[in-house]
Write an enzyme that holds these catalytic residues in place. Structure first.
Site, short mmCIF file in Angstrom:
data_model
loop_
_atom_site.label_atom_id
_atom_site.label_comp_id
_atom_site.label_asym_id
_atom_site.label_seq_id
_atom_site.Cartn_x
_atom_site.Cartn_y
_atom_site.Cartn_z
CD GLU A 4 -2.75 1.34 2.48
OE1 GLU A 4 -2.31 0.66 3.52
OE2 GLU A 4 -3.96 1.75 2.52
CG ASP A 45 -6.52 4.06 1.23
OD1 ASP A 45 -7.20 5.12 1.09
OD2 ASP A 45 -6.31 3.91 2.37
CD GLN A 53 -7.23 -0.08 3.07
OE1 GLN A 53 -6.20 0.86 2.53
NE2 GLN A 53 -7.25 -1.19 4.18
CD GLU A 91 -7.44 2.00 6.05
OE1 GLU A 91 -7.20 2.57 4.96
OE2 GLU A 91 -6.68 1.43 6.73
O1 LIG Z 1 -3.49 3.94 6.69
C1 LIG Z 1 -4.00 3.23 5.93
O2 LIG Z 1 -4.54 3.61 4.80
C2 LIG Z 1 -4.05 1.63 5.98
O3 LIG Z 1 -4.57 1.36 5.22
C3 LIG Z 1 -3.27 1.06 7.19
O4 LIG Z 1 -3.20 -0.32 7.25
C4 LIG Z 1 -2.07 1.51 7.30
O5 LIG Z 1 -1.91 1.99 8.42
MG LIG Z 2 -5.60 2.10 3.51
#
Ligand SMILES: O=C(O)C(=O)[C@@H](O)CO
Ligand SMILES: [Mg+2]
EC number: 5.3.1.22
Length: 257
Positions: free
Chosen positions: A143, A179, A205, A241
């Site tokens: 990530e 993400d 995410q 998230e």
């Molecule tokens: O912060 C994020 O974005 C995450 O996905 C966590 O897993 C890493 O701290």
């Molecule tokens: Mg993340």
């Protein structure tokens, strides 16, 4: 619509951790993830999943001493033994929870560390983790995390940096964790990146930006980005998230019922 999961480290924090499984199931989630499961016994977490008919979709490899500022170990040249111990620890959880993937955080190299040496260490560690996890049929995700707001100094700030490490490590079970929030904060053209990076993406995410709160709280076109995930044929999990503004249950207007 994507398959949405709830990140139980950030959502439902009105409740003690083990009670968040019930709340997620009640809200309509079928999948959950968390940052770190390690303070609970694998059997306890497996029972929470079973009781609430939930799938554990992701958690992170041990990431060092979080309280002391560590944010992962994989790119840190002096911590390879600790990284390997962490992989062994994670394997007990992937097996007990039947979790299909773990996320590997690169970490924040010490000031003055040689970036090439860090990159080589990262590639070496990614190969090690991927080779251990593949024995159980699991994936390892990498990530990128924004260095502008959330983790200054993090070794992988952009998708292309993460992709370079994945390509160099060259293992079939290594994937990109995309993400949307971090990519947006780094100024990436997120919709275009999703199409370009689609073959590499193993997990998604999201949070809105700025602020890292629920959809609608910021300026990101998240509904359009969810539609784009469908258009490009992404069928994996998409995890919420974010830090809810207000009560978690009042932040879930975006979740299809
Ligand atoms: O912060 C994020 O974005 C995450 O996905 C966590 O897993 C890493 O701290
Ligand atoms: Mg993340």
């Amino acid at each position: 619509m994507p398959r949405f999961a709830a990140n139980l480290t950030l959502l439902f924090t009105e409740l003690p951790f083990l009670e968040r499984y019930a709340a997620a199931a009640e809200a309509g989630f079928k999948g959950v993830e968390c940052l770190f499961p390690y303070e609970w016994a694998p059997t306890v977490l497996a029972e929470c999943l079973r009781e609430h008919d939930l799938r554990q979709v992701l958690f992170n490899l041990p990431a060092g001493d979080w309280g002391a500022g560590d944010r992962g170990l994989a790119a840190l040249p002096d911590r390879e033994a600790e990284f390997r111990d962490g992989v062994a620890r994670a394997l007990a959880y992937t097996e007990a929870l039947d979790c299909p993937r773990v996320n590997c955080l690169a970490g924040i190299p010490a000031a003055g560390a040689d970036p090439e040496h860090c990159f080589e260490t990262l590639v070496h560690n990614l190969r090690y983790a991927a080779d251990r996890l593949v024995e159980q049929g699991r994936e390892v995700t990498v990530e990128p995390i924004n260095t502008r707001v959330d983790i200054p100094g993090f070794f992988l700030a952009t998708s292309d940096q993460a992709l370079a490490a994945i390509t160099a490590a060259d293992r079939p079970n290594l994937r990109l964790q995309y993400d949307l929030y971090h990519a947006w904060v780094m100024g990436e053209a997120v919709a275009a990146s999703l199409s370009r990076l689609r073959p590499h993406i193993g997990h998604v995410q999201f949070a809105d930006a700025p602020g890292r709160h629920q959809p609608g709280s910021g300026e990101m076109p998240l509904a359009e980005l969810f539609a784009r995930l469908d258009q490009i044929g992404y069928q994996g999990w998409v995890s919420a998230e974010y830090r809810p503004l207000g009560h978690t249950r009042d932040s879930l207007g975006w979740l299809p019922v």
